[in-house]
Design an enzyme around this catalytic site. Sequence first.
Site, short mmCIF file in Angstrom:
data_model
loop_
_atom_site.label_atom_id
_atom_site.label_comp_id
_atom_site.label_asym_id
_atom_site.label_seq_id
_atom_site.Cartn_x
_atom_site.Cartn_y
_atom_site.Cartn_z
N PRO A 1 0.82 -1.22 0.00
CA PRO A 1 0.00 0.00 0.00
C PRO A 1 0.85 1.26 0.00
O PRO A 1 1.92 1.31 0.61
CB PRO A 1 -0.80 -0.13 1.30
N CYS A 2 0.38 2.27 -0.72
CA CYS A 2 1.20 3.48 -0.93
C CYS A 2 0.51 4.71 -0.35
O CYS A 2 0.41 5.73 -1.00
CB CYS A 2 1.46 3.68 -2.41
N GLN A 3 0.04 4.64 0.89
CA GLN A 3 -0.64 5.76 1.53
C GLN A 3 0.17 7.06 1.54
O GLN A 3 -0.42 8.13 1.47
CB GLN A 3 -1.01 5.40 2.98
#
Length: 352
Positions: free
Chosen positions: A83-85
């Site tokens: 995930p690339c929050q």
Amino acid sequence: MDTLSPSISAVDLFCGVGGLTHGLARAGVDVRLGVDVDPACKFPYEENNNSRFLEKDVDELKVSEIASELSKGRYSLLAGCAPCQPFSTYSQGDRGKSRGQDWRLLRRFGTLVEQLQPDFVTMENVPQLKSHKVFQDFILSLRGYDLRSARIQCSRVGVPQSRQRLVLVASRHGPLGRGVDAETSLAPTVRETIGKLPLLRAGESNAVDPLHISPQLSPLNMQRIRASAPGGTWRDWDKSLLSHCHQKDTGATYPSVYGRMEWDKIAPTITTQCFGYGNGRFGHPDQDRAISLREAAMLQTFPEEYKFVRSGELVRFNRLGRLIGNAVPVRLGEAIGRLIREEVDRLFSRSY
């Protein structure tokens, strides 16, 4: 000589609803296991893929839980899109103190590579990742691997949207013959992708396909979409339709919100908010509504028959928009799978 192509067993970390898994499987990779912390992914992942789903935080994953699955084939592949929050436009506020937490999953991915030493590794993420130290740290976990990484415009591999991703492929068996960026496949247009789906009004759902559903539009937004031409902007509207944010100087930098797609071009990037007419150029080209969840999934190159909800289950826009928008496009996964399959076949032919 054994004429059968050697098997590749894979584990898909951060698997979501199975976009990468589905694409890899199309290319002949046996994805044995998908791992994700989100329980909403279990049904679509297992219903559409010949793979087992493990609901678990990758940060808590034990090597023993995936090592046996990787050993099933002649060659092994560890895949994932952490995930690339940190790069989300919805979370760009005060994040400095939590940035270490944001990167933990990619670091854990690197640790698993070091511990498992699979034959191949692939990682897909946002292009901005390449300029951060955490990406260089991930590269260090690939000592002994030959690797290729490239910024991919997904339309080059047959995805009908303007979507850019960073793709890395690494091999423990010497130089790779090519990178994913060397593959070209003409992307279909919006018309070719979703043009044959049944007509739909805003606020309606299709009786046969529960995912072919579009949210209701307010009376004002109905006026706005009727005033919108495919490819146009809100600047084309009568002033009575403009919102306060459009009339501010800052509003000028967002010309594509409240826009319609164009039939004979590719779509914009499908995001987690793609079902909302006001969230981007997500208006249907000629029907007065936002695109449906099914249309969004098909623009992400999921097959039309891909099931996201159980029969009779309530369709929730926010949840399914998130799952669809966050998915790896199936055709991108297939392009990655074809590259790895080519490498395995080349290695196999050398051994005879």
